[in-house]
Write an enzyme that holds these catalytic residues in place. Structure first.
Site, short mmCIF file in Angstrom:
data_model
loop_
_atom_site.label_atom_id
_atom_site.label_comp_id
_atom_site.label_asym_id
_atom_site.label_seq_id
_atom_site.Cartn_x
_atom_site.Cartn_y
_atom_site.Cartn_z
N GLU A 59 49.15 -29.36 62.59
CA GLU A 59 50.15 -30.20 63.23
C GLU A 59 50.53 -29.65 64.61
O GLU A 59 50.78 -30.41 65.54
CB GLU A 59 51.40 -30.30 62.35
CG GLU A 59 51.18 -31.02 61.03
CD GLU A 59 50.58 -30.10 59.97
OE1 GLU A 59 50.53 -28.88 60.19
OE2 GLU A 59 50.15 -30.61 58.92
N PRO A 269 36.83 -16.99 58.02
CA PRO A 269 37.77 -17.31 56.92
C PRO A 269 39.03 -17.98 57.44
O PRO A 269 39.52 -17.66 58.53
CB PRO A 269 38.07 -15.94 56.31
CG PRO A 269 37.78 -14.96 57.39
CD PRO A 269 36.69 -15.55 58.24
N ARG A 270 39.54 -18.91 56.67
CA ARG A 270 40.78 -19.59 57.06
C ARG A 270 41.91 -18.59 57.23
O ARG A 270 42.76 -18.74 58.13
CB ARG A 270 41.13 -20.62 55.98
CG ARG A 270 42.46 -21.33 56.17
CD ARG A 270 42.43 -22.23 57.36
NE ARG A 270 43.64 -23.02 57.49
CZ ARG A 270 43.93 -23.78 58.53
NH1 ARG A 270 43.08 -23.86 59.54
NH2 ARG A 270 45.04 -24.49 58.57
N GLY A 305 42.52 -17.54 66.18
CA GLY A 305 42.46 -18.36 67.38
C GLY A 305 41.13 -18.36 68.09
O GLY A 305 41.07 -18.76 69.26
N GLU A 306 40.05 -17.93 67.43
CA GLU A 306 38.75 -17.89 68.10
C GLU A 306 37.73 -18.85 67.50
O GLU A 306 36.54 -18.77 67.82
CB GLU A 306 38.18 -16.46 68.06
CG GLU A 306 38.92 -15.49 68.95
CD GLU A 306 38.15 -14.20 69.17
OE1 GLU A 306 38.18 -13.69 70.31
OE2 GLU A 306 37.52 -13.70 68.21
N ASN A 330 40.02 -29.45 58.86
CA ASN A 330 39.94 -30.53 59.84
C ASN A 330 38.53 -30.68 60.40
O ASN A 330 38.06 -29.82 61.15
CB ASN A 330 40.92 -30.23 60.98
CG ASN A 330 41.06 -31.39 61.94
OD1 ASN A 330 40.34 -32.37 61.86
ND2 ASN A 330 41.99 -31.27 62.86
N PRO A 331 37.83 -31.78 60.10
CA PRO A 331 36.48 -31.95 60.62
C PRO A 331 36.45 -32.36 62.09
O PRO A 331 35.40 -32.31 62.74
CB PRO A 331 35.91 -33.06 59.74
CG PRO A 331 37.09 -33.90 59.38
CD PRO A 331 38.24 -32.92 59.24
N LEU A 332 37.59 -32.80 62.62
CA LEU A 332 37.62 -33.27 64.00
C LEU A 332 37.47 -32.14 65.00
O LEU A 332 37.10 -32.38 66.15
CB LEU A 332 38.92 -34.04 64.24
CG LEU A 332 39.14 -35.23 63.31
CD1 LEU A 332 40.51 -35.83 63.52
CD2 LEU A 332 38.05 -36.29 63.51
N GLU A 333 37.76 -30.90 64.58
CA GLU A 333 37.57 -29.77 65.49
C GLU A 333 36.10 -29.63 65.86
O GLU A 333 35.76 -29.38 67.02
CB GLU A 333 38.09 -28.49 64.83
CG GLU A 333 39.60 -28.49 64.63
CD GLU A 333 40.10 -27.31 63.83
OE1 GLU A 333 41.30 -27.00 63.94
OE2 GLU A 333 39.31 -26.70 63.08
#
Length: 423
Positions: A59, A269-270, A305-306, A330-333
């Site tokens: 978000e 990893p997330r 952040g990488e 998120n697949p849009l990334e």
């Protein structure tokens, strides 16, 4: 129901404080900033202030183009951005440009305890509030209404499970909460139908801010270093993985080894704190330890952040959280960075985006984890198919390019003494 929630939240204060301390020990809260969770720390700037709340990383990234659009139309406007996770708090300053960064103040959102919410609102006195997705906190929204603060709900979403719960156990409460918003922008037509059935009335046309988010950034120097270290090797990226997925990805990489002997599998990893554990199991170097990719088959990129770096390096990417029953990331990334993508069978968290990508030929979805190696091999051996996926995904993410500007105009209309802005 509203009175019950008010009383329950007040009685829960000792348990909530205990849980906050527990989250500090887990690295999910910042000890020095725990007072913000009780509404302390107000430092209201002069002039008009718009408060935007983005619960987590997804978000937070989604509102960045909206912030740019708002500032372009009203350069004197200040922003209070609240989030609920330490990761999003760390990420936000990295993604703000100099001019926008000077206008944005970050705080952690207070928990929905009446005195904490009152302290927060009385200290900041926002001129309007904008909540993202499904942040429907009864005490907070009630306190905004009592103070005459206009509220908007963007990317409004109601899952099927939440819809059934609200309809069965709190129809009056959800009707009142939704009725208090001056503006509701549903994420999708399906969300609009559910919101309407629950009592929402002031619905704008649907629009998904996550479709309009900026591409993930990448430091050019670091990107060049990694490209030099990797060379011409094909790269399989497993992006934002969750426990249980890394083993499946590494098993697929071993299956691919005879066909693609120089393949490099990069796992991001997330939750970066899991990097050491994953690296030990894979016998792979770890970026969090300052190590570059070696000549081995795997690399663990456990830094914050990488991810934008690794999408730019990937020959093909698996979107994490989708091989297991997590619901997908998120697949849009990947779509925004022109990276051919593979989705696992579990993409419930991004059902609309997934449906749009598949309909446009912008992604391939696996029936199960066992199919991963075969699909990766097919995409690596047929670059024209990978290029087709990229073209389809690009069409999907290009469709919402004007959404931040339209929403910026609508939000400025909620503010007192609104500046004259252009759509």
């Amino acid at each position: 129901m509203s009175r019950i929630w008010h009383l329950a939240a007040t009685l829960a204060v000792p348990a909530l404080r205990w849980n906050l301390r527990r989250r500090v020990r887990l690295g999910k809260e910042e000890a020095a900033r725990l007072p913000e969770r009780e509404g302390h720390g107000a430092a209201r700037p002069e002039g008009r202030l718009l408060w935007l709340h983005a619960a987590s990383v997804g978000e937070t990234l989604a509102i960045l183009p909206l912030l740019d659009a708002l500032l372009a139309r009203d350069p004197a406007l200040s922003f209070l951005v609240t989030t609920g996770t330490a990761t999003s708090a760390q990420l936000l300053p990295q993604r703000l440009s100099g001019e926008l960064g000077a206008r944005v103040i970050h705080r952690y959102v207070p928990l929905d305890v009446p005195p904490w919410v009152a302290r927060f609102l009385d200290g900041w006195r926002p001129d309007a509030a904008c909540l993202v997705e499904s942040e429907l906190w009864p005490n907070l929204l009630g306190a905004c209404a009592a103070r005459g603060i206009p509220t908007a709900l963007l990317n409004a979403r109601i899952s099927g499970r939440s819809f059934r719960r609200w309809r069965n156990f709190g129809p009056g409460l959800i009707r009142r909460l939704l009725g208090g918003f001056s503006l509701i922008v549903p994420r999708s037509a399906e969300d609009a139908a559910r919101l309407t059935a629950l009592g929402a009335r002031r619905l704008a046309p649907a629009g998904d801010l996550k479709l309009a988010a900026d591409p993930l950034p990448a430091d050019p120097g670091k990107l060049a270093e990694l490209r030099a270290a990797i060379g011409a090797r094909p790269v399989l990226l497993a992006a934002s993985t969750h426990p249980g997925e890394e083993e499946l990805v590494l098993a697929a990489a071993r299956e691919l080894a005879p066909r693609v002997p120089d393949l490099l599998t990069i796992i991001v990893p997330r939750h970066p704190e899991r990097g050491s554990e994953i690296a030990a199991a894979a016998g792979a170097p770890r970026r969090g330890a300052g190590l570059p990719p070696g000549e081995g088959p795997a690399y663990i990129a456990d830094t914050l952040g990488e991810l934008g770096l690794f999408y730019r390096l990937a020959s093909v990417a698996l979107v994490g959280g989708s091989l297991i029953r997590h619901g997908g990331q998120n697949p849009l990334e990947a779509a925004r960075l022109g990276c051919p993508m593979i989705l696992g069978p579990h993409m419930e968290n991004f059902a609309d985006a997934t449906a749009a990508l598949l309909a446009a030929g912008g992604a391939r979805q696996l029936p199960d984890a066992a199919a991963l190696a075969g699909v990766v091999a097919d995409m690596l051996s047929h670059p024209e198919r990978a290029a087709g996926l990229v073209a389809g995904a690009t069409r999907v993410v290009s469709a919402a390019s004007d959404l931040p500007g339209r929403l910026a105009v609508a939000l400025l209309d909620l503010l007192p003494g609104k500046a004259a802005g252009k759509a």
